[in-house]
Design a protein around this motif. Structure first.
Motif, PDB file in Angstrom:
ATOM      1  N   ASP A 123      13.664   6.985  -7.940  1.00  0.00           N
ATOM      2  CA  ASP A 123      12.908   5.947  -8.647  1.00  0.00           C
ATOM      3  C   ASP A 123      12.035   5.102  -7.720  1.00  0.00           C
ATOM      4  N   GLU A 124      11.815   5.587  -6.503  1.00  0.00           N
ATOM      5  CA  GLU A 124      10.910   4.865  -5.605  1.00  0.00           C
ATOM      6  C   GLU A 124       9.468   5.036  -6.079  1.00  0.00           C
ATOM      7  N   VAL A 125       8.758   3.922  -6.140  1.00  0.00           N
ATOM      8  CA  VAL A 125       7.334   4.013  -6.479  1.00  0.00           C
ATOM      9  C   VAL A 125       6.522   3.249  -5.440  1.00  0.00           C
ATOM     10  N   TYR A 126       5.293   3.673  -5.252  1.00  0.00           N
ATOM     11  CA  TYR A 126       4.383   2.860  -4.451  1.00  0.00           C
ATOM     12  C   TYR A 126       3.098   2.633  -5.249  1.00  0.00           C
ATOM     13  N   ILE A 127       2.288   1.729  -4.780  1.00  0.00           N
ATOM     14  CA  ILE A 127       1.125   1.313  -5.562  1.00  0.00           C
ATOM     15  C   ILE A 127      -0.134   1.459  -4.715  1.00  0.00           C
ATOM     16  N   GLU A 128      -1.194   1.993  -5.319  1.00  0.00           N
ATOM     17  CA  GLU A 128      -2.480   1.956  -4.620  1.00  0.00           C
ATOM     18  C   GLU A 128      -3.594   1.624  -5.585  1.00  0.00           C
ATOM     19  N   ARG A 129      -4.705   1.155  -5.041  1.00  0.00           N
ATOM     20  CA  ARG A 129      -5.851   0.833  -5.870  1.00  0.00           C
ATOM     21  C   ARG A 129      -6.333   2.102  -6.561  1.00  0.00           C
TER      22      ARG A 129
ATOM     23  N   ILE B 264      -8.101   3.761   0.995  1.00  0.00           N
ATOM     24  CA  ILE B 264      -7.732   3.146  -0.280  1.00  0.00           C
ATOM     25  C   ILE B 264      -6.563   2.194  -0.038  1.00  0.00           C
ATOM     26  N   PRO B 265      -6.690   0.925  -0.447  1.00  0.00           N
ATOM     27  CA  PRO B 265      -5.589  -0.008  -0.241  1.00  0.00           C
ATOM     28  C   PRO B 265      -4.332   0.477  -0.960  1.00  0.00           C
ATOM     29  N   ALA B 266      -3.243   0.558  -0.210  1.00  0.00           N
ATOM     30  CA  ALA B 266      -1.987   1.065  -0.781  1.00  0.00           C
ATOM     31  C   ALA B 266      -0.825   0.335  -0.158  1.00  0.00           C
ATOM     32  N   SER B 267       0.298   0.280  -0.898  1.00  0.00           N
ATOM     33  CA  SER B 267       1.484  -0.374  -0.352  1.00  0.00           C
ATOM     34  C   SER B 267       2.022   0.493   0.783  1.00  0.00           C
ATOM     35  N   PRO B 268       2.414  -0.138   1.892  1.00  0.00           N
ATOM     36  CA  PRO B 268       2.861   0.650   3.039  1.00  0.00           C
ATOM     37  C   PRO B 268       4.146   1.429   2.757  1.00  0.00           C
ATOM     38  N   GLY B 269       4.958   0.912   1.864  1.00  0.00           N
ATOM     39  CA  GLY B 269       6.188   1.626   1.518  1.00  0.00           C
ATOM     40  C   GLY B 269       6.438   1.488   0.033  1.00  0.00           C
ATOM     41  N   SER B 270       7.680   1.681  -0.378  1.00  0.00           N
ATOM     42  CA  SER B 270       7.959   1.594  -1.809  1.00  0.00           C
ATOM     43  C   SER B 270       7.995   0.129  -2.245  1.00  0.00           C
ATOM     44  N   ILE B 271       7.699  -0.079  -3.521  1.00  0.00           N
ATOM     45  CA  ILE B 271       7.751  -1.422  -4.113  1.00  0.00           C
ATOM     46  C   ILE B 271       8.870  -1.412  -5.136  1.00  0.00           C
TER      47      ILE B 271
ATOM     48  N   PRO C 199       8.243  -0.644 -14.799  1.00  0.00           N
ATOM     49  CA  PRO C 199       9.606  -0.102 -14.999  1.00  0.00           C
ATOM     50  C   PRO C 199       9.599   1.321 -15.547  1.00  0.00           C
ATOM     51  N   MET C 200       8.586   1.637 -16.365  1.00  0.00           N
ATOM     52  CA  MET C 200       8.463   2.990 -16.909  1.00  0.00           C
ATOM     53  C   MET C 200       8.286   4.014 -15.783  1.00  0.00           C
ATOM     54  N   ALA C 201       7.421   3.664 -14.829  1.00  0.00           N
ATOM     55  CA  ALA C 201       7.163   4.569 -13.705  1.00  0.00           C
ATOM     56  C   ALA C 201       8.451   4.837 -12.935  1.00  0.00           C
ATOM     57  N   LYS C 202       9.266   3.784 -12.785  1.00  0.00           N
ATOM     58  CA  LYS C 202      10.531   3.940 -12.054  1.00  0.00           C
ATOM     59  C   LYS C 202      11.501   4.842 -12.819  1.00  0.00           C
ATOM     60  N   ILE C 203      11.566   4.626 -14.143  1.00  0.00           N
ATOM     61  CA  ILE C 203      12.471   5.448 -14.965  1.00  0.00           C
ATOM     62  C   ILE C 203      12.035   6.915 -14.922  1.00  0.00           C
ATOM     63  N   GLU C 204      10.724   7.121 -15.104  1.00  0.00           N
ATOM     64  CA  GLU C 204      10.205   8.490 -15.108  1.00  0.00           C
ATOM     65  C   GLU C 204      10.412   9.168 -13.764  1.00  0.00           C
TER      66      GLU C 204
ATOM     67  N   VAL D  94       0.382   3.200 -10.143  1.00  0.00           N
ATOM     68  CA  VAL D  94       1.781   3.182  -9.724  1.00  0.00           C
ATOM     69  C   VAL D  94       2.213   4.638  -9.637  1.00  0.00           C
ATOM     70  N   LYS D  95       2.632   5.054  -8.453  1.00  0.00           N
ATOM     71  CA  LYS D  95       2.927   6.478  -8.228  1.00  0.00           C
ATOM     72  C   LYS D  95       4.380   6.656  -7.838  1.00  0.00           C
ATOM     73  N   ALA D  96       5.021   7.625  -8.470  1.00  0.00           N
ATOM     74  CA  ALA D  96       6.385   7.982  -8.076  1.00  0.00           C
ATOM     75  C   ALA D  96       6.325   8.701  -6.741  1.00  0.00           C
TER      76      ALA D  96
END
Lengths: 461, 86
Positions: free
Chosen positions: A195-201, A131-138, A182-187, A157-159
């Motif tokens: 507040d680190e988040v990364y992203i995947e498809r 699954i395409p995903a960011s290699p680290g936090s965004i 920004p909501m994902a980061k706050i949560e 967007v995953k915490a």
């Protein structure tokens, strides 16, 4: 070949392994906790050793006591079953140190299978789709927008600190990404202190398809076709079948080749499973390797005619695999229902107790793997899986007919079980058509509240 | 609140399971005898076949008795706590 195998497990899988040993003329040693003194696996094994008190950490997970039992009984190999110590690298190493063969993958395989991020990286490098995903936090919305443009929507967007489905935002398009990032980061910061988040498809309406693989010590690896494990509740599989109604011969070939490639990429040994998510368009993505015999292995056994537990033993004794997928005559359709002592109408609340009225199903096309018997008292300490009912027929329609009939015959009174739920599923027109995704079971269940307590009725004045 | 209005409430196990007075081995107990509790406050956990259920106080009040030791199995309908209702 081995002379004596100790089975470091309980319940139906212990019986499964003992039966394979009997057929191969190998002596078997059952181990048990104090709560399992009346358990079926003790009756079928050649020797029995108590390994500690009821609580699993002191018995079935107690490496020291299990090693002692193996040495005292002179076992030359240990079969771990599934769960408990099956995927504990430490246990495999301890067996090796004591000159006892661990029937399963190598310690290196176990360690890698447990590290999901490292496994995905190796698979991507080997050319297995992930699954395409960011290699680290965004960190910024600009970064997020750019990355999502690359991988395509929808995205998750995953915490980084989240888990078990928490701290996840699904964004269908850039507009919702701008709102929810920004909501994902706050949560993440408030719920997990990070507040680190990364992203995947995000894969919409996915199916869970896995491939059984076998590998010998000489680099020969094959797959044995797929298992359809889409029908789940909270990541717990409920119904599995083989083949999958979603696969064409071309897709099977493609996914099977990817499964073999995945196993080879990690020098996999013995029996294992490569799990994929399959999306609606027929694209598939590597999820993880399960480095054990799986609960649902019987559906593969019925369609291939290959006894997977005997193959595990044979390969661990150093024999060659000797065949590939093309040599196997796949025939018919097999389905498994996991019968759990749980009440599907009450949020799958466990239902312990004594089996007072027991009538197991039988007849053409029925296989039942269970440790139940009339008068058996279910210990409160262990898993609620009490039986695996497997049906077989030449067609999927025929297999569903056999399953429905067998479910109707099966009496385990007075326990609450998942049988009534499966009877509803067998009659469902979408299920019969093979149309379902991982959210399928929800429509049969009463609405749950988020709070994970069951006894919430208040005492009123 | 006068003495006469005080009432003792039993908290019983709704099914058999292993009784845990704390969320993890290194954590403190949820409550002790004498702890003032609110309605729905967690008193203990009950583990049955690997599923954990929260045992909550049915009332506002004070824990006056705890019958079960930590990590000991309880039977269906066994009394685990007595709470003195506020």
């Amino acid at each position: 070949m081995f002379l004596k195998i100790l089975i470091a497990n309980r319940g139906e899988i212990a019986l499964r392994v003992i039966r394979a040993c009997r057929e191969l003329g190998i002596k078997s040693v059952a181990v048990y906790s104090e709560a399992d003194a009346g358990s079926m696996h003790l009756k079928l094994a050649d020797e029995q050793v108590c390994i500690g008190p009821a609580i699993s950490t002191k018995s079935y997970l107690n490496i020291e006591n299990i090693m002692k039992a193996a040495k005292e009984t002179g076992a030359d190999a240990v079969h771990p079953g599934y769960g408990y110590l099956a995927e504990k690298q430490e246990f495999a190493i301890e067996c090796e140190k004591n000159g006892i063969v661990f029937i399963g993958p190598t310690p290196a395989n176990l360690s890698l299978a447990g590290d999901k991020i490292a496994a995905k990286r190796i698979m991507a490098e080997a050319g297995v789709p992930v699954i395409p995903a960011s290699p680290g936090s965004i960190d910024t919305i600009e970064e997020a927008k750019e990355f999502c443009k690359d991988i395509g929507y929808p995205v998750m967007v995953k915490a980084s600190g989240g888990g078990g489905g928490r701290g996840i935002k699904v964004c269908r398009d850039e507009e919702t990404l701008i709102e929810d990032f920004p909501m994902a980061k706050i949560e993440g910061r408030t719920a997990f202190g990070n507040d680190e988040v990364y992203i995947e498809r995000f894969i919409t309406e996915p199916r869970h398809i896995e491939f059984q693989v076998l590998a010998d010590k000489f680099g020969n690896t094959t797959h044995l076709g797929e298992r359809e494990c889409t029908i789940q509740r909270r990541y717990q599989k409920l119904i599995e079948e083989s083949p999958s109604p979603a696969l064409t011969p071309e897709l099977r070939k493609e996914m099977g080749a990817a499964a073999v490639k995945a196993a080879r990429a990690v020098d996999y040994f013995n029996a294992g499973t490569v799990e994929f998510l399959l999306d609606k368009s027929g694209k598939f993505y590597f999820m993880e390797v399960n480095s054990r015999i799986q609960v649902e292995h019987p559906v593969t056994e019925l369609t291939t005619g290959i006894d997977l537990v005997k193959e595990q033993i044979r390969l661990s004794s150093g024999e060659k695999l000797g065949y590939t997928f093309d040599d196997i005559n796949l025939r018919g359709w097999a389905m498994e229902c996991r019968i759990n002592a749980e009440d599907p109408d009450r949020n799958f609340l466990p239902s312990p107790g004594t089996v007072k009225d027991y009538h197991p199903p039988a007849g053409f096309g029925v296989r039942l793997d269970t440790h139940l018997y009339q008068g058996y008292e279910l210990p409160i300490y262990y898993d609620s899986l009490i039986a695996k009912l497997i049906s077989y027929n030449l067609t999927r329609e025929g297999t569903i007919q056999v399953m429905k009939r067998a479910l109707e015959e099966f009496k385990i009174e007075p326990l609450k079980t998942t049988i009534p739920l499966y009877l509803k599923v067998m009659d469902d027109p979408f299920f019969r058509e093979g149309q379902f995704d991982t959210g399928f079971i929800e429509k049969f269940l009463p609405e749950e509240d988020d709070d994970d307590d069951y006894d919430d009725d208040d005492e009123d004045e | 609140m006068t003495e006469a209005k005080k009432k003792l409430v039993e908290v019983k196990a709704k099914m058999s399971g292993v009784f845990y007075r704390k969320p993890a081995p290194e954590e403190p107990f949820y409550v002790e005898v004498g702890t003032i509790v609110k309605k729905k406050q967690i008193l203990a956990l009950l583990e049955t076949m690997k599923v954990f259920q929260k045992i909550k106080s049915p009332v506002n009040g004070k824990v006056v008795e705890i019958f079960i030791e930590n990590e000991i199995p309880v039977k269906d309908d066994e009394v685990m706590f007595i709470i003195e209702k506020e």
